[in-house]
Structure formats: C-alpha cells, structure tokens
Write a protein that holds these residues in place. Sequence first.
Motif, PDB file in Angstrom:
ATOM      1  N   ALA A  21     -98.459  62.967  56.263  1.00 26.23           N
ATOM      2  CA  ALA A  21     -97.091  62.627  55.861  1.00 26.23           C
ATOM      3  C   ALA A  21     -96.102  62.914  56.981  1.00 26.23           C
ATOM      4  CB  ALA A  21     -96.713  63.403  54.601  1.00 26.23           C
ATOM      5  N   ALA A  22     -96.274  64.048  57.664  1.00 25.93           N
ATOM      6  CA  ALA A  22     -95.384  64.376  58.778  1.00 25.93           C
ATOM      7  C   ALA A  22     -95.538  63.371  59.910  1.00 25.93           C
ATOM      8  CB  ALA A  22     -95.678  65.791  59.269  1.00 25.93           C
ATOM      9  N   ALA A  23     -96.778  62.991  60.209  1.00 24.58           N
ATOM     10  CA  ALA A  23     -97.005  62.030  61.288  1.00 24.58           C
ATOM     11  C   ALA A  23     -96.427  60.657  60.937  1.00 24.58           C
ATOM     12  CB  ALA A  23     -98.504  61.905  61.571  1.00 24.58           C
ATOM     13  N   VAL A  24     -96.536  60.254  59.688  1.00 24.94           N
ATOM     14  CA  VAL A  24     -95.959  58.971  59.273  1.00 24.94           C
ATOM     15  C   VAL A  24     -94.438  59.021  59.377  1.00 24.94           C
ATOM     16  CG1 VAL A  24     -95.600  57.461  57.287  1.00 24.94           C
ATOM     17  CG2 VAL A  24     -97.894  58.280  57.822  1.00 24.94           C
ATOM     18  N   ALA A  25     -93.836  60.159  58.990  1.00 23.92           N
ATOM     19  CA  ALA A  25     -92.380  60.288  59.090  1.00 23.92           C
ATOM     20  C   ALA A  25     -91.922  60.189  60.545  1.00 23.92           C
ATOM     21  CB  ALA A  25     -91.932  61.613  58.482  1.00 23.92           C
ATOM     22  N   VAL A  26     -92.632  60.860  61.444  1.00 25.08           N
ATOM     23  CA  VAL A  26     -92.303  60.777  62.863  1.00 25.08           C
ATOM     24  C   VAL A  26     -92.507  59.355  63.370  1.00 25.08           C
ATOM     25  CG1 VAL A  26     -92.963  61.565  65.174  1.00 25.08           C
ATOM     26  CG2 VAL A  26     -92.791  63.209  63.299  1.00 25.08           C
ATOM     27  N   SER A  27     -93.561  58.711  62.908  1.00 24.21           N
ATOM     28  CA  SER A  27     -93.849  57.346  63.355  1.00 24.21           C
ATOM     29  C   SER A  27     -92.806  56.359  62.857  1.00 24.21           C
ATOM     30  CB  SER A  27     -95.245  56.924  62.872  1.00 24.21           C
ATOM     31  OG  SER A  27     -96.250  57.741  63.450  1.00 24.21           O
ATOM     32  N   LEU A  28     -92.237  56.612  61.681  1.00 25.68           N
ATOM     33  CA  LEU A  28     -91.181  55.735  61.180  1.00 25.68           C
ATOM     34  C   LEU A  28     -89.982  55.741  62.122  1.00 25.68           C
ATOM     35  CD1 LEU A  28     -91.301  56.542  57.361  1.00 25.68           C
ATOM     36  CD2 LEU A  28     -91.893  54.358  58.428  1.00 25.68           C
ATOM     37  N   ARG A  29     -89.623  56.929  62.609  1.00 25.91           N
ATOM     38  CA  ARG A  29     -88.506  57.011  63.552  1.00 25.91           C
ATOM     39  C   ARG A  29     -88.880  56.390  64.892  1.00 25.91           C
ATOM     40  NH1 ARG A  29     -84.389  60.425  62.234  1.00 25.91           N
ATOM     41  NH2 ARG A  29     -83.918  60.702  64.455  1.00 25.91           N
ATOM     42  N   GLY A  30     -90.080  56.687  65.367  1.00 26.31           N
ATOM     43  CA  GLY A  30     -90.499  56.112  66.642  1.00 26.31           C
ATOM     44  C   GLY A  30     -90.668  54.613  66.583  1.00 26.31           C
ATOM     45  N   ALA A  31     -91.154  54.100  65.453  1.00 28.44           N
ATOM     46  CA  ALA A  31     -91.347  52.658  65.320  1.00 28.44           C
ATOM     47  C   ALA A  31     -90.018  51.916  65.350  1.00 28.44           C
ATOM     48  CB  ALA A  31     -92.099  52.346  64.030  1.00 28.44           C
ATOM     49  N   ARG A  32     -88.960  52.540  64.849  1.00 24.38           N
ATOM     50  CA  ARG A  32     -87.637  51.894  64.929  1.00 24.38           C
ATOM     51  C   ARG A  32     -87.251  51.649  66.376  1.00 24.38           C
ATOM     52  NH1 ARG A  32     -84.266  55.761  60.727  1.00 24.38           N
ATOM     53  NH2 ARG A  32     -85.565  55.362  58.889  1.00 24.38           N
ATOM     54  N   ARG A  33     -87.508  52.631  67.220  1.00 29.38           N
ATOM     55  CA  ARG A  33     -87.175  52.461  68.646  1.00 29.38           C
ATOM     56  C   ARG A  33     -88.075  51.411  69.279  1.00 29.38           C
ATOM     57  NH1 ARG A  33     -87.087  58.153  68.141  1.00 29.38           N
ATOM     58  NH2 ARG A  33     -89.121  58.302  69.154  1.00 29.38           N
ATOM     59  N   GLU A  34     -89.367  51.420  68.933  1.00 25.21           N
ATOM     60  CA  GLU A  34     -90.276  50.441  69.518  1.00 25.21           C
ATOM     61  C   GLU A  34     -89.914  49.020  69.082  1.00 25.21           C
ATOM     62  OE1 GLU A  34     -94.293  53.230  69.931  1.00 25.21           O
ATOM     63  OE2 GLU A  34     -94.072  51.867  68.236  1.00 25.21           O
ATOM     64  N   LEU A  35     -89.581  48.851  67.823  1.00 26.55           N
ATOM     65  CA  LEU A  35     -89.213  47.524  67.340  1.00 26.55           C
ATOM     66  C   LEU A  35     -87.885  47.070  67.929  1.00 26.55           C
ATOM     67  CD1 LEU A  35     -90.184  47.896  63.585  1.00 26.55           C
ATOM     68  CD2 LEU A  35     -91.429  46.641  65.337  1.00 26.55           C
ATOM     69  N   ALA A  36     -86.937  48.008  68.074  1.00 26.56           N
ATOM     70  CA  ALA A  36     -85.635  47.647  68.641  1.00 26.56           C
ATOM     71  C   ALA A  36     -85.725  47.361  70.125  1.00 26.56           C
ATOM     72  CB  ALA A  36     -84.627  48.766  68.399  1.00 26.56           C
ATOM     73  N   GLY A  37     -86.670  47.972  70.819  1.00 28.57           N
ATOM     74  CA  GLY A  37     -86.776  47.773  72.258  1.00 28.57           C
ATOM     75  C   GLY A  37     -87.755  46.709  72.659  1.00 28.57           C
ATOM     76  N   ALA A  38     -88.220  45.920  71.714  1.00 26.12           N
ATOM     77  CA  ALA A  38     -89.201  44.891  72.033  1.00 26.12           C
ATOM     78  C   ALA A  38     -88.547  43.739  72.767  1.00 26.12           C
ATOM     79  CB  ALA A  38     -89.855  44.356  70.746  1.00 26.12           C
ATOM     80  N   GLY A  39     -89.360  43.026  73.455  1.00 26.76           N
ATOM     81  CA  GLY A  39     -88.902  41.812  74.135  1.00 26.76           C
ATOM     82  C   GLY A  39     -87.867  42.083  75.199  1.00 26.76           C
ATOM     83  N   GLN A  40     -88.034  43.169  75.960  1.00 26.63           N
ATOM     84  CA  GLN A  40     -87.145  43.507  77.070  1.00 26.63           C
ATOM     85  C   GLN A  40     -85.703  43.650  76.589  1.00 26.63           C
ATOM     86  OE1 GLN A  40     -87.839  40.455  79.967  1.00 26.63           O
ATOM     87  NE2 GLN A  40     -89.784  41.312  80.587  1.00 26.63           N
ATOM     88  N   GLY A  41     -85.567  44.197  75.346  1.00 27.19           N
ATOM     89  CA  GLY A  41     -84.260  44.525  74.846  1.00 27.19           C
ATOM     90  C   GLY A  41     -83.496  43.374  74.243  1.00 27.19           C
TER      91      GLY A  41
END
Length: 401
Positions: A21-41
């Motif tokens: 559960a902790a890892a999924v919570a951390v991944s939710l925050r990290g995935a937001r950055r990865e999805l927002a930074g896709a395609g060279q911004g």
Amino acid sequence: MHVPDGFINAPVSAAAGVVAAAAVAVSLRGARRELAGAGQGTGSAAERTAPLAGLVAAFIFAVQMLNFPVGAGTSGHLLGGALAAILVGPYTGVLCVSVVLLMQGVLFADGGLTALGVNITDMAIVTTVVAYLLFRGLVKILPRRRGSVTVAAFVAALVSVPAAAIAFTALYALGGTADVPIGKVFTAMVGVHVLIGIGEAAITALTVGAVIAVRPDLVHGARGLAKPLELRTAPVSAPAAPAPAAGDLGTAARETAPAAPAPAEPAVATADAPAPADSTPAPVAAPRRSARGVWLAGLAAALLCAGGVSYYASASPDGLEKVAHDQGIDAKAEDHAAKDSPLADYGVKNLADPRLSGGLAGVIGVGATLAVGTGVFVVLRRRRAASPGGRPAAARPHEDA
C-alpha cells in the motif's frame, strides 16, 4: 509466481500488504510526474501517455496467459515489471503490474486475495525496482544508441525474475506456513526462475525493440537518446555583379568604391505593412505525432495473445507451483475466495468449448484491465494538470481548442 492464500501466514501477509500500500501510494505521486513529463514536456503527448500506460497493463495481462515450457515439467510466464518500467517509467510500471494482479485476483481467482500484498510486493515492486535500477546503470555505460536500450532491457528483465524468487524466499522464511528447509526453497526457486528469466528477457527485449523501432519517443527508457530537431537558416546573398571588361577597370574601381551609408530610417509598422522581422527565426513547434497506430497495434497484439494464442500455452505448472508441490510448501494452501467466479481459472463458466471459453475469458480480461488501468492513469494525469504544481492552462493552448 502468483502466491495463493495459505502459503504465507497472516502477520507477514498483513505486513506485506502495508508495504504494498505504501509503495502504491508513492507510485501514484511519482506516476503523476511521469505522465505529466511525457513527450518531452508537451501537453498533447502527455495526454496520450495515460491510454498508453493502460495499454501496457492490458498487454502484460495478455502475455501472462502465455505460459512457456522451461523443462522438467515446469512452465513460466511474463512477470512484466521490467517491461512496464522501461516503457512507461518505474512508478507507472508499479501501478501497471498492480492493476494486473488486482484484476487477476478478483476476476480470475489467480493469486490469493489475502496474499495480494505479497504478490504486489514480489511481482510489482521488486521486479520493477530491480529491473529499472539495473537498466539505468547499463544505459549509462553502454553506447548511446537504440540498440543499447534493447540490450539493457534484456539484462534487466533477466535479473528481475530470480530477484523476485529471492524476495519470495525471504517472505517465506519470515512467515511460511509449512515446515520446509529454507535452503531447499531458495535453491529450487532461484534455479527454476533463472530459466524463466530467459523467457522474460526475450519477451521484454522484443517488445521494447519493436516500439523503439517505430516510436522511440514513446519509450520512457529511451528518452534523451534522440537529438532534438534544429531549424537552420542560411543568409540570403545579393546576386553577384557582372565582371567588368579589361578596359573599364578604372571606371569599375570608381563605381565600386564604398559610398557613405545613408542614415537608417526607423521601421514603422502600419496596418498595411507590418514591421520587418529580425534575422532570428521564430521557434517552430514540432509536428504532433499521433500514437493511435501504436495503441491499436498493441491492443490487437494483446487481444490476439489472450483470445487466441493462450489456447496453446503450456499446461505445466509454473515455477512457484512446481516448487511448492515438490517441496511441500503448499501443504496448507487455501481455496481462493473467488474460486466460483464466472471467470475463475481463465475460463467462462458453463461454456463447454475450452478454446472459446479460454479465449473469451482472455478478451474480457484484456478489456477490463485496459479500462481500469486507463481510468487510473487518466485521473492521475488530470489531477496533476489541475494541481498548483501542474502546468497552467495558459501553457496548454491546444487543450482550449
């Protein structure tokens, strides 16, 4: 390597659930950055990444149905952590595999419900973290070309599978319900999963290599390898004057003598004549490239694997099932809570034809995983865009069109 209920005791299963559960919570925050930074911004490419991440989850679900033989009456299947991390990023990769495990446990009675935390810790977190760390290290030391990404993906996927086997052995040492020497469990688990890792590495390298060949910009692990496009302009030169005749050299010298420059008049922009542009060219936006072709090809491959090729998958027990039976780990295994599900064991209940039953169950699984995965990532992307740390609306003019 889906762990059933009853292999690991309740305290260790609960602790693994907290870790998951902790890892999924951390991944939710990290995935937001990865999805927002896709395609060279660029916002348009970032918006396309959420459906692609959902597709990765559906593709992993489909390929996990394709058990391949590894010898001695044992089979293996893709775990998918390395593939997901390289294609869409480590945080998004953890979520992709977690969605797959959730759908398998709830709909298909594959992997215990009380052992869901154990399975996410082992198959989603350990494989993704180990694979991505090794992948990034290899990419840094290998030559900077696309082939190096494929090689690094092969090695990372190969190592991630025995790493998951070691993680299971550690969890079993802490909370195994059967009295089995841990040394035997370690030797058997690592030995068979090294062989399974070869299949995992081949599938991962082929998939990553295929996507890089057509759209390297969509591969998270390949970012930075392609050079940005440059717009180059050459100054326009005046046409050369005709060469003077030999007798006119003196006259030509007088005519070509430099004259005093005329005072420059300020350029005034009018409604009919806009101000002249300077010599620096205005930046030109890169053309938008649709990911629809890749998405459709990936979906077609997933449906083909789950709906058709899965019928020919090996019927031998996978690595964990084989070791559990041989070593007695399954002595206290429990029936799955969803054993009477309409899709239990990857077949449609009351449908007699095994080919049709398995194929239809696979297609339903791909559709359900795609829908849930895409929904999760779209919500994450939109919450990132709407958050104070996201890009302002003015920076995304194409979204207002």
